[in-house]
Design a protein around this motif. Sequence first.
Motif, PDB file in Angstrom:
ATOM      1  N   VAL A  92      70.674 -33.422 -25.229  1.00 29.73           N
ATOM      2  CA  VAL A  92      71.847 -33.757 -24.421  1.00 29.73           C
ATOM      3  C   VAL A  92      71.778 -35.208 -23.950  1.00 29.73           C
ATOM      4  O   VAL A  92      72.791 -35.915 -23.935  1.00 29.73           O
ATOM      5  CB  VAL A  92      71.965 -32.793 -23.224  1.00 29.73           C
ATOM      6  N   ALA A  93      70.586 -35.677 -23.598  1.00 29.45           N
ATOM      7  CA  ALA A  93      70.435 -37.063 -23.156  1.00 29.45           C
ATOM      8  C   ALA A  93      70.794 -38.029 -24.283  1.00 29.45           C
ATOM      9  O   ALA A  93      71.466 -39.045 -24.056  1.00 29.45           O
ATOM     10  CB  ALA A  93      69.001 -37.299 -22.679  1.00 29.45           C
ATOM     11  N   ALA A  94      70.356 -37.719 -25.503  1.00 30.23           N
ATOM     12  CA  ALA A  94      70.669 -38.587 -26.643  1.00 30.23           C
ATOM     13  C   ALA A  94      72.172 -38.608 -26.907  1.00 30.23           C
ATOM     14  O   ALA A  94      72.769 -39.671 -27.165  1.00 30.23           O
ATOM     15  CB  ALA A  94      69.923 -38.096 -27.878  1.00 30.23           C
ATOM     16  N   ALA A  95      72.807 -37.442 -26.833  1.00 25.69           N
ATOM     17  CA  ALA A  95      74.251 -37.379 -27.057  1.00 25.69           C
ATOM     18  C   ALA A  95      74.999 -38.126 -25.959  1.00 25.69           C
ATOM     19  O   ALA A  95      75.978 -38.833 -26.224  1.00 25.69           O
ATOM     20  CB  ALA A  95      74.702 -35.918 -27.107  1.00 25.69           C
ATOM     21  N   SER A  96      74.506 -37.994 -24.713  1.00 26.75           N
ATOM     22  CA  SER A  96      75.151 -38.687 -23.591  1.00 26.75           C
ATOM     23  C   SER A  96      75.061 -40.194 -23.755  1.00 26.75           C
ATOM     24  O   SER A  96      76.025 -40.930 -23.512  1.00 26.75           O
ATOM     25  CB  SER A  96      74.492 -38.278 -22.269  1.00 26.75           C
ATOM     26  N   GLU A  97      73.891 -40.674 -24.193  1.00 30.86           N
ATOM     27  CA  GLU A  97      73.706 -42.115 -24.375  1.00 30.86           C
ATOM     28  C   GLU A  97      74.648 -42.638 -25.455  1.00 30.86           C
ATOM     29  O   GLU A  97      75.255 -43.703 -25.310  1.00 30.86           O
ATOM     30  CB  GLU A  97      72.257 -42.409 -24.738  1.00 30.86           C
ATOM     31  N   SER A  98      74.773 -41.868 -26.538  1.00 31.96           N
ATOM     32  CA  SER A  98      75.675 -42.273 -27.615  1.00 31.96           C
ATOM     33  C   SER A  98      77.115 -42.361 -27.112  1.00 31.96           C
ATOM     34  O   SER A  98      77.850 -43.295 -27.438  1.00 31.96           O
ATOM     35  CB  SER A  98      75.569 -41.276 -28.773  1.00 31.96           C
ATOM     36  N   MET A  99      77.519 -41.386 -26.276  1.00 30.43           N
ATOM     37  CA  MET A  99      78.879 -41.372 -25.748  1.00 30.43           C
ATOM     38  C   MET A  99      79.101 -42.508 -24.752  1.00 30.43           C
ATOM     39  O   MET A  99      80.189 -43.086 -24.682  1.00 30.43           O
ATOM     40  CB  MET A  99      79.169 -40.017 -25.097  1.00 30.43           C
ATOM     41  N   LEU A 100      78.064 -42.845 -23.986  1.00 36.94           N
ATOM     42  CA  LEU A 100      78.194 -43.911 -22.990  1.00 36.94           C
ATOM     43  C   LEU A 100      78.502 -45.261 -23.621  1.00 36.94           C
ATOM     44  O   LEU A 100      79.143 -46.115 -22.999  1.00 36.94           O
ATOM     45  CB  LEU A 100      76.907 -44.027 -22.163  1.00 36.94           C
ATOM     46  N   PHE A 101      78.051 -45.460 -24.852  1.00 38.93           N
ATOM     47  CA  PHE A 101      78.278 -46.740 -25.530  1.00 38.93           C
ATOM     48  C   PHE A 101      79.374 -46.640 -26.593  1.00 38.93           C
ATOM     49  O   PHE A 101      79.478 -47.492 -27.471  1.00 38.93           O
ATOM     50  CB  PHE A 101      76.970 -47.238 -26.152  1.00 38.93           C
ATOM     51  N   SER A 102      80.193 -45.600 -26.478  1.00 38.82           N
ATOM     52  CA  SER A 102      81.307 -45.433 -27.416  1.00 38.82           C
ATOM     53  C   SER A 102      82.392 -46.456 -27.115  1.00 38.82           C
ATOM     54  O   SER A 102      82.519 -46.970 -26.003  1.00 38.82           O
ATOM     55  CB  SER A 102      81.873 -44.009 -27.279  1.00 38.82           C
ATOM     56  N   GLY A 103      83.207 -46.725 -28.115  1.00 42.35           N
ATOM     57  CA  GLY A 103      84.347 -47.610 -27.908  1.00 42.35           C
ATOM     58  C   GLY A 103      85.525 -46.912 -27.258  1.00 42.35           C
ATOM     59  O   GLY A 103      86.500 -47.550 -26.865  1.00 42.35           O
TER      60      GLY A 103
END
Length: 308
Positions: free
Chosen positions: A277-288
């Motif tokens: 979940v942390a990895a997915a959250s980080e990916s979403m945080l830097f989404s365009g």
Amino acid sequence: GGAPDRWQPAWDEKAKPGVDAGYQVLFPAAKKALELAHSGSHVVRQVASMAVGRVPMAQISSALAARVNSGDASFHDAAALAELGTTESHDVMLSCARKWGLTGTDLIALLSTIPPEQTLPVLEAMESRTDAYGRTNIAVALGQDRSPRGRELLARLAKRREGWSTAHVLDVLQAEPMTDDLPLIQSIFNQEQHDFLRVLAVRTAGYALASATVAFVKARTQDPSQRVRAAALEALARMRVAPESLSEVAGPLTEAPLLKARVTALLVLSQVDSDRVAAASESMLFSGEPIQRLEGAYLLGYLAGPES
């Protein structure tokens, strides 16, 4: 301004004369508001009717009752009369409701302000005399009715499959859950084709009190629709089903194209697989996409530890 809606016995006799005197002072302003509630702009009529409905004086009540009885009442007049909440105002509303049918579909919803045991016979009679919009408001008016007859009327409304009427039926079942509601929720889910109503049915099941609810909702986690599967996960989490037992269903949804489904699945997994979940959250945080960044920040709130 501080007067309660209903008199409290402990101070009734002492306070009532003073409050009555205060209402007499307010009467000229209330009379003007009554005029505005009938002839001002839409916003002015709305605000004025709300104000008038807070002045329980005989003169105001009589004037509103006369308007509503005339058959030419606006929604604002009827709303102000409903707001008064007196026995007399209830009697006028119920008497007029029998004549509304197709001409007063908006007004039907105002019957929700009257005790359900008084409104139910009127709503039952009106079901076949109004249109789909009126039946939607019948469902709204049934919001406080927990009687078997009230539930039967909700079931008849749902069988008509009129879209928003069914949606409001489900809203009532969600707000006032009872142990016998599950069969009706199941029948709505099975008869509807639109995802909006099927998702709402699954969500409503999450509030149902029947012991068989968990089995019904779990079965929905295998539905072809991502939206339905996400709603089922959300409902199971609300029912405190162990997250470990939901991991197998939640896993595939973390890659779903539908953002709502992904976020719901990640929320379920946050208690059993925080690294994922942390990895997915980080990916979403830097989404365009701003909405993905927002959801990523939301997910972080469910993770413990310094990394989050």
